[in-house]
Design a protein around this motif. Sequence first.
Motif, PDB file in Angstrom:
ATOM      1  N   THR A  61       0.844  -1.200   0.000  1.00  0.00           N
ATOM      2  CA  THR A  61       0.000   0.000   0.000  1.00  0.00           C
ATOM      3  C   THR A  61       0.878   1.248   0.000  1.00  0.00           C
ATOM      4  O   THR A  61       1.887   1.293   0.702  1.00  0.00           O
ATOM      5  CB  THR A  61      -0.911   0.018   1.246  1.00  0.00           C
ATOM      6  N   PRO A  62       0.529   2.269  -0.778  1.00  0.00           N
ATOM      7  CA  PRO A  62      -0.521   2.225  -1.796  1.00  0.00           C
ATOM      8  C   PRO A  62      -0.110   1.343  -2.972  1.00  0.00           C
ATOM      9  O   PRO A  62       1.066   1.342  -3.370  1.00  0.00           O
ATOM     10  CB  PRO A  62      -0.660   3.681  -2.222  1.00  0.00           C
ATOM     11  N   PHE A  63      -1.059   0.604  -3.529  1.00  0.00           N
ATOM     12  CA  PHE A  63      -0.734  -0.399  -4.549  1.00  0.00           C
ATOM     13  C   PHE A  63      -0.191   0.250  -5.817  1.00  0.00           C
ATOM     14  O   PHE A  63       0.822  -0.172  -6.365  1.00  0.00           O
ATOM     15  CB  PHE A  63      -1.976  -1.238  -4.856  1.00  0.00           C
ATOM     16  N   PHE A  64      -0.852   1.310  -6.298  1.00  0.00           N
ATOM     17  CA  PHE A  64      -0.384   2.011  -7.501  1.00  0.00           C
ATOM     18  C   PHE A  64       0.430   3.234  -7.082  1.00  0.00           C
ATOM     19  O   PHE A  64       0.115   4.369  -7.457  1.00  0.00           O
ATOM     20  CB  PHE A  64      -1.571   2.417  -8.369  1.00  0.00           C
ATOM     21  N   SER A  65       1.496   2.982  -6.340  1.00  0.00           N
ATOM     22  CA  SER A  65       2.295   4.087  -5.801  1.00  0.00           C
ATOM     23  C   SER A  65       3.001   4.887  -6.890  1.00  0.00           C
ATOM     24  O   SER A  65       3.350   6.050  -6.678  1.00  0.00           O
ATOM     25  CB  SER A  65       3.331   3.543  -4.817  1.00  0.00           C
ATOM     26  N   ARG A  66       3.241   4.304  -8.065  1.00  0.00           N
ATOM     27  CA  ARG A  66       3.882   5.014  -9.179  1.00  0.00           C
ATOM     28  C   ARG A  66       2.879   5.364 -10.272  1.00  0.00           C
ATOM     29  O   ARG A  66       3.264   5.849 -11.327  1.00  0.00           O
ATOM     30  CB  ARG A  66       5.011   4.173  -9.787  1.00  0.00           C
ATOM     31  N   GLY A  67       1.605   5.076 -10.033  1.00  0.00           N
ATOM     32  CA  GLY A  67       0.572   5.335 -11.026  1.00  0.00           C
ATOM     33  C   GLY A  67       0.301   4.106 -11.875  1.00  0.00           C
ATOM     34  O   GLY A  67       1.198   3.288 -12.100  1.00  0.00           O
ATOM     35  N   PRO A  68      -0.932   3.940 -12.388  1.00  0.00           N
ATOM     36  CA  PRO A  68      -1.275   2.769 -13.207  1.00  0.00           C
ATOM     37  C   PRO A  68      -0.432   2.640 -14.473  1.00  0.00           C
ATOM     38  O   PRO A  68      -0.120   1.534 -14.907  1.00  0.00           O
ATOM     39  CB  PRO A  68      -2.753   3.009 -13.551  1.00  0.00           C
ATOM     40  N   ALA A  69      -0.063   3.769 -15.090  1.00  0.00           N
ATOM     41  CA  ALA A  69       0.700   3.711 -16.341  1.00  0.00           C
ATOM     42  C   ALA A  69       2.059   3.053 -16.157  1.00  0.00           C
ATOM     43  O   ALA A  69       2.628   2.490 -17.107  1.00  0.00           O
ATOM     44  CB  ALA A  69       0.876   5.117 -16.906  1.00  0.00           C
ATOM     45  N   ALA A  70       2.598   3.105 -14.935  1.00  0.00           N
ATOM     46  CA  ALA A  70       3.911   2.514 -14.674  1.00  0.00           C
ATOM     47  C   ALA A  70       3.902   0.999 -14.847  1.00  0.00           C
ATOM     48  O   ALA A  70       4.955   0.397 -15.088  1.00  0.00           O
ATOM     49  CB  ALA A  70       4.376   2.871 -13.266  1.00  0.00           C
ATOM     50  N   VAL A  71       2.738   0.386 -14.735  1.00  0.00           N
ATOM     51  CA  VAL A  71       2.640  -1.066 -14.921  1.00  0.00           C
ATOM     52  C   VAL A  71       3.019  -1.431 -16.356  1.00  0.00           C
ATOM     53  O   VAL A  71       3.688  -2.431 -16.610  1.00  0.00           O
ATOM     54  CB  VAL A  71       1.218  -1.568 -14.583  1.00  0.00           C
ATOM     55  N   GLY A  72       2.589  -0.594 -17.309  1.00  0.00           N
ATOM     56  CA  GLY A  72       2.950  -0.838 -18.700  1.00  0.00           C
ATOM     57  C   GLY A  72       4.441  -0.732 -18.939  1.00  0.00           C
ATOM     58  O   GLY A  72       5.032  -1.561 -19.639  1.00  0.00           O
ATOM     59  N   LEU A  73       5.080   0.272 -18.335  1.00  0.00           N
ATOM     60  CA  LEU A  73       6.522   0.424 -18.488  1.00  0.00           C
ATOM     61  C   LEU A  73       7.257  -0.755 -17.866  1.00  0.00           C
ATOM     62  O   LEU A  73       8.233  -1.268 -18.434  1.00  0.00           O
ATOM     63  CB  LEU A  73       6.973   1.732 -17.821  1.00  0.00           C
ATOM     64  N   ALA A  74       6.789  -1.211 -16.719  1.00  0.00           N
ATOM     65  CA  ALA A  74       7.404  -2.376 -16.080  1.00  0.00           C
ATOM     66  C   ALA A  74       7.256  -3.616 -16.959  1.00  0.00           C
ATOM     67  O   ALA A  74       8.158  -4.461 -17.017  1.00  0.00           O
ATOM     68  CB  ALA A  74       6.778  -2.610 -14.708  1.00  0.00           C
ATOM     69  N   SER A  75       6.134  -3.723 -17.663  1.00  0.00           N
ATOM     70  CA  SER A  75       5.922  -4.869 -18.549  1.00  0.00           C
ATOM     71  C   SER A  75       6.953  -4.909 -19.670  1.00  0.00           C
ATOM     72  O   SER A  75       7.441  -5.977 -20.044  1.00  0.00           O
ATOM     73  CB  SER A  75       4.506  -4.818 -19.141  1.00  0.00           C
ATOM     74  N   VAL A  76       7.290  -3.727 -20.198  1.00  0.00           N
ATOM     75  CA  VAL A  76       8.316  -3.659 -21.242  1.00  0.00           C
ATOM     76  C   VAL A  76       9.664  -4.098 -20.682  1.00  0.00           C
ATOM     77  O   VAL A  76      10.409  -4.860 -21.311  1.00  0.00           O
ATOM     78  CB  VAL A  76       8.411  -2.228 -21.820  1.00  0.00           C
ATOM     79  N   GLN A  77       9.988  -3.647 -19.483  1.00  0.00           N
ATOM     80  CA  GLN A  77      11.243  -4.044 -18.851  1.00  0.00           C
ATOM     81  C   GLN A  77      11.305  -5.551 -18.627  1.00  0.00           C
ATOM     82  O   GLN A  77      12.361  -6.175 -18.773  1.00  0.00           O
ATOM     83  CB  GLN A  77      11.411  -3.314 -17.519  1.00  0.00           C
ATOM     84  N   LEU A  78      10.161  -6.126 -18.267  1.00  0.00           N
ATOM     85  CA  LEU A  78      10.128  -7.541 -17.910  1.00  0.00           C
ATOM     86  C   LEU A  78      10.033  -8.462 -19.116  1.00  0.00           C
ATOM     87  O   LEU A  78      10.183  -9.678 -18.972  1.00  0.00           O
ATOM     88  CB  LEU A  78       8.934  -7.812 -16.986  1.00  0.00           C
ATOM     89  N   PHE A  79       9.781  -7.911 -20.310  1.00  0.00           N
ATOM     90  CA  PHE A  79       9.580  -8.772 -21.480  1.00  0.00           C
ATOM     91  C   PHE A  79      10.791  -9.674 -21.723  1.00  0.00           C
ATOM     92  O   PHE A  79      10.647 -10.811 -22.169  1.00  0.00           O
ATOM     93  CB  PHE A  79       9.291  -7.929 -22.721  1.00  0.00           C
ATOM     94  N   TRP A  80      11.983  -9.162 -21.404  1.00  0.00           N
ATOM     95  CA  TRP A  80      13.205  -9.960 -21.576  1.00  0.00           C
ATOM     96  C   TRP A  80      13.118 -11.256 -20.772  1.00  0.00           C
ATOM     97  O   TRP A  80      13.641 -12.296 -21.191  1.00  0.00           O
ATOM     98  CB  TRP A  80      14.419  -9.141 -21.138  1.00  0.00           C
ATOM     99  N   ALA A  81      12.450 -11.229 -19.615  1.00  0.00           N
ATOM    100  CA  ALA A  81      12.356 -12.408 -18.761  1.00  0.00           C
ATOM    101  C   ALA A  81      11.393 -13.450 -19.320  1.00  0.00           C
ATOM    102  O   ALA A  81      11.364 -14.576 -18.818  1.00  0.00           O
ATOM    103  CB  ALA A  81      11.910 -12.003 -17.350  1.00  0.00           C
ATOM    104  N   PHE A  82      10.608 -13.091 -20.349  1.00  0.00           N
ATOM    105  CA  PHE A  82       9.623 -14.016 -20.892  1.00  0.00           C
ATOM    106  C   PHE A  82       9.902 -14.389 -22.341  1.00  0.00           C
ATOM    107  O   PHE A  82       9.106 -15.105 -22.955  1.00  0.00           O
ATOM    108  CB  PHE A  82       8.223 -13.409 -20.761  1.00  0.00           C
ATOM    109  N   VAL A  83      11.010 -13.919 -22.887  1.00  0.00           N
ATOM    110  CA  VAL A  83      11.395 -14.320 -24.236  1.00  0.00           C
ATOM    111  C   VAL A  83      11.914 -15.752 -24.184  1.00  0.00           C
ATOM    112  O   VAL A  83      12.668 -16.114 -23.278  1.00  0.00           O
ATOM    113  CB  VAL A  83      12.481 -13.373 -24.788  1.00  0.00           C
ATOM    114  N   GLY A  84      11.537 -16.576 -25.139  1.00  0.00           N
ATOM    115  CA  GLY A  84      12.088 -17.924 -25.189  1.00  0.00           C
ATOM    116  C   GLY A  84      11.146 -19.009 -25.668  1.00  0.00           C
ATOM    117  O   GLY A  84      11.587 -20.114 -25.963  1.00  0.00           O
ATOM    118  N   TRP A  85       9.849 -18.693 -25.785  1.00  0.00           N
ATOM    119  CA  TRP A  85       8.915 -19.745 -26.179  1.00  0.00           C
ATOM    120  C   TRP A  85       9.137 -20.196 -27.614  1.00  0.00           C
ATOM    121  O   TRP A  85       8.725 -21.298 -27.989  1.00  0.00           O
ATOM    122  CB  TRP A  85       7.479 -19.250 -26.000  1.00  0.00           C
TER     123      TRP A  85
END
Length: 434
Positions: free
Chosen positions: A195-219
């Motif tokens: 708490t607060p859950f969206f401490s950086r704002g909802p839009a930051a979730v999208g930016l984090a997703s781009v950062q994390l895409f490297w961790a899901f490459v490989g299928w």
Amino acid sequence: MSSSTATVNHGNISSAQARPQALRRTLGLWQGVALYVGSVLGTGVLVLPAIAAETAGPASVLAWLGLVLLSLPLALTYAALSRQRADAAGFSDAIERAFGPRWGAVAGWLFLAQVPTGTAVVALIAGEYGASVLGGGPTMAVVLGTALVVSAYALNFVGLRVSATAQLVTLVVIVAGLALIVGRALPEVEATAFTPFFSRGPAAVGLASVQLFWAFVGWEAITPLAREFKEPRDIWRASLLAVGIVALVYLPLAIVTVGVRAHGGEAGAQTPLVLLAANVFGPSASRVVGIAGLLLSFIPVNAYVAGTSRLAFALGERRQLPAWLGVTSASGTPHRALVALCAVALLGLGVTHFAKLRIADLLPFSTSSFLATYVLSMAAAVRLLRPPLSYAAILSLLACTVVLFFVGTFLAWVGVVSVCALAYQHFAARRRPS
């Protein structure tokens, strides 16, 4: 795929493809699972949980969850394409069937183009973690990273069954270690950390997703191995089990990283796993994580060596790369492709070392190549698969296209490789006897 499409595309398949060389069926279910998971689970697990938590706060867990959910249609789509026709060219073969041999070649070239940079990234991470255990500097890091790469190629040269078994043993050790560390930390998770859950704002979730895409490459990396499964139905089963294992590793670690505040502030000087491992292993935690870094690096390198060598072999069969590559040894190993790719990987490591290139300099080349092949693969799947699997392909295509645009100027790199691939096909076709 409609019968008319199948008839048209059959005419585009080269005679070399119609008479495939004997890659042996040596992969069982759990060896396949190990190679699938190994293609996805890598060194990102050491640093990305903290990076994402700093970017999106507690809501970074949603980015992890979203990418786990995206992994399911991606994995199922690639498995469906492999089951539709098991071919050493994997996703490149599917793209060829959908859009013709030239685009299949472009996809293959794009994927192989990231071998020098992708190998260097993992080798640098592995070497740095290994050197931290032994107390060495940059030179030792390069030596250790190079040794890891050579070991993966040597194991694959001996045979895929041996390589996959080594992968399975390593994977079991890593997952067991992570389960021990995360399990010990779970009781210390504090609800107030979310708490607060969206401490950086909802839009930051999208930016984090781009950062994390490297961790899901490989299928996509294991699709060239479809011809080597003993039981074709194991491709589906291995895909589903791999998604589950990846979810069980990533999600609890992301939750614990936020819940025990193992990121930011003083924690920023160390990776989350070092801080979490300290609860289990005490002062020796950094050494344990250093060893884990080496093992985690071996897993994706070994899986990608297996996949890329089969892809290079298949492109050689099709004359989309020099035909010299499309030959197997008496044991069914694509030995020439392995030697060529090993030489390219070592050259990339040498250039990286002497030019003092950083991981941040190399990563965009690999990421842009991966994303481009994902977009082409999913577009092919939309055309080749029937509902409901085609719906999974559409969802994956939309998601990957959005992420591709975030690579920015590196779209030019994708363009250069594509032009080179098309030019090679043009000149190779002119040299063939009519």
